[in-house]
Motif scaffolding. Structure first.
Motif, PDB file in Angstrom:
ATOM      1  N   SER A  97      -8.476  22.242  19.261  1.00 31.65           N
ATOM      2  CA  SER A  97      -7.725  23.439  19.630  1.00 31.65           C
ATOM      3  C   SER A  97      -7.755  23.649  21.136  1.00 31.65           C
ATOM      4  CB  SER A  97      -8.308  24.671  18.928  1.00 31.65           C
ATOM      5  OG  SER A  97      -8.295  24.520  17.530  1.00 31.65           O
ATOM      6  N   ALA A 116      -3.765  29.615  17.649  1.00 28.89           N
ATOM      7  CA  ALA A 116      -4.978  28.822  17.874  1.00 28.89           C
ATOM      8  C   ALA A 116      -6.230  29.690  17.835  1.00 28.89           C
ATOM      9  CB  ALA A 116      -4.884  28.099  19.216  1.00 28.89           C
ATOM     10  N   PHE A 157       0.642  25.558  14.816  1.00 27.34           N
ATOM     11  CA  PHE A 157       0.004  25.044  16.027  1.00 27.34           C
ATOM     12  C   PHE A 157       0.632  23.722  16.442  1.00 27.34           C
ATOM     13  CE2 PHE A 157      -4.338  23.599  17.915  1.00 27.34           C
ATOM     14  CZ  PHE A 157      -3.913  23.935  19.183  1.00 27.34           C
TER      15      PHE A 157
END
Length: 483
Positions: free
Chosen positions: A41, A145, A104
């Protein structure tokens, strides 16, 4: 499974409760699996920051090579922020419907490709249009995220883990400053090569989609219990728990593995130690019926939106224009970019301090203090009149401002139950992006009216308002995420 630690002496009478999957995640230590998730991430986060940071250097370079004026520069910057406002709203809604991981990856792909295409722009109009598309992807990615990481992080260090995630922003902005200093200044086409490097996120999106787990809380809301159980067991195995407690189809624990229920109780101030099981105290349970503006959520939503708006106005107003304002003060393009690089390096200790304080002082106090420090630093930067004072005040502004961002991203997902967590964080980010659209246009007007001093006094006022709003938010340190 290791026995539950002893309850505090101040605890209420223990109640036997089975462990849900969320509670099983909450009580884990930080493991290699957590580190892998944070790293995956964080790299995406850093690439986002690199893209946002690069545009400030590109605007300064185009001022020299294309002769664009401040209105054109404002349009280029604001187009990206307009896209971010829409992207944050849509991304948050999609994250609550199709999953955090999918959104994402999709957003990384969108803004990576659009940034690469921006390198080929032959005019300001095309560049503005492409920056809007870049913003769509970028705006959606950031709140998604932070939500994903929050839903996996152990409860006792959740805030710290999210600040670590936000710290990747500093790495990305530093990378942007390096590229700006050494690539964007290499010649008339240097800015094109700088933007071409922004295509890296497009390739990274494939890694994200294949390698990251989906949120267990999201999977349970969608009835995908077998997949949720498999992910939880992977994290437990990483922590050395070889025979995890099984969970029933609805997410509550079952006795299939022979595990017994554990005692759960809150301590004196209503928080539950994460090493127990992270049960949400009754006082902190809120209903999502009616959405983020329901009776139980509207006060925290209003406070969070106020912080997001003010911090965006001040941050992007200052940092998007710092390289150009330095050029206007007589510094060369290389000097301007070098100063910006040095100022950017101060973000790292800012994040480190916030990551430590957020689990010591709590989210609310950490966010309030760092925003107040940002206000004072903004005044100092506006009054700076030498190279030394510019660098010192700029470093303090960078330190406090980015530490505040870390605390803000940590507290946001904790304010909402799972059903509206992505929506809540995305909507707050979207409202904040309205300020980032305004900021690039506001700065030239303020500078003409009262010089750099007036501009940074306005930023200081925005930080002060954000600090006051932050203090109205509920303290979530050590509390489990609401389901």
């Amino acid at each position: 499974m290791s026995p539950s630690p002893a309850l505090p002496e101040s605890s209420a009478t223990p109640i036997d409760r089975p462990l849900t999957r969320s509670q099983r995640l909450d009580r884990l230590p930080f493991t290699r699996k957590h580190g892998k998730l944070l790293g995956a991430s964080g790299i995406g986060w850093a690439l986002d920051a690199m893209d946002v940071g690069l545009i400030s250097f590109v605007i300064a370079a185009l001022t020299v090579h294309w002769g664009i004026d401040k209105s054109d520069g404002s349009l280029i910057a604001s187009a990206g922020f307009a896209g971010m406002a829409i992207g944050a709203t849509v991304g948050g809604l999609l994250a609550d419907r199709i999953g955090r991981r999918s959104v994402f990856a999709l957003t990384l792909l969108i803004y990576g490709l659009a940034t690469g295409a921006s390198a080929l722009a032959m005019g300001v109009g095309v560049l503005i249009a492409l920056r809007f598309v870049v913003g769509l992807g970028l705006g959606a990615e950031l709140p998604v995220a932070s939500t994903l990481v929050s839903e996996f992080a152990p409860a006792r260090i959740r805030g710290r883990v999210v600040v670590w995630l936000e710290a990747f922003w500093a790495l990305g902005w530093i990378l942007a400053a390096v590229i700006g200093t050494f690539v964007a200044t290499s010649g008339p086409a240097g800015w094109r090569w700088a933007l071409a490097l922004g295509m890296i996120p497009a390739a990274y999106s494939i890694v994200v989609r294949l390698g990251m787990p989906e949120s267990v809380r999201f999977l349970e809301k969608k009835g995908r219990h077998d997949e949720a159980e498999r992910i939880v067991r992977d994290f437990e195995a990483s922590a050395g728990i070889e025979e995890p407690q099984a969970a029933s189809a609805d997410g509550s624990a079952a006795g299939a593995s022979g595990a017994t229920a554990v005692a759960v109780a809150a301590d004196g101030d209503g928080r539950v130690a994460a090493d127990e099981v992270g049960v949400v105290p009754e006082a902190d349970r809120v209903e999502a019926t009616g959405g983020i503006w329901s009776a139980g959520l509207r006060a925290r939503t209003a406070g969070l939106w106020a912080v997001w708006f003010c911090i965006n106005l001040a941050y992007y107003g200052a940092f998007i224009w710092i390289p150009t304002l330095l050029v206007d003060r007589g510094f060369t393009l290389t000097q301007s970019f070098t100063f910006t690089l040095i100022i950017t390096l101060a973000q790292l200790p800012g994040y480190a301090a916030a990551a430590w304080l957020i689990e010591v002082l709590g989210r609310r106090w950490t966010l309030t203090i760092f925003l107040a420090g940002s206000a004072l630093s903004a005044i100092g930067y506006g009054m700076a009149d030498s190279e030394a004072t510019i660098l010192v005040a700029g470093c303090f502004l960078s330190f406090f401002n980015l530490g505040a961002w870390g605390a803000l991203y940590a507290i946001g997902p904790e304010l909402y139950p799972t059903a509206v967590r992505g929506t809540g964080t995305g909507a707050a980010a979207a409202f904040g992006r309205l300020a980032s659209i305004i900021a690039p246009f506001l700065v030239p007007v303020l500078v003409v009216s009262g010089g750099q001093v007036l501009a940074f006094v306005v930023f200081a006022l925005a930080f002060a308002i954000a600090s006051a709003a932050a203090f109205t938010l509920p303290e979530q340190r050590g509390k489990a995420l609401a389901e």
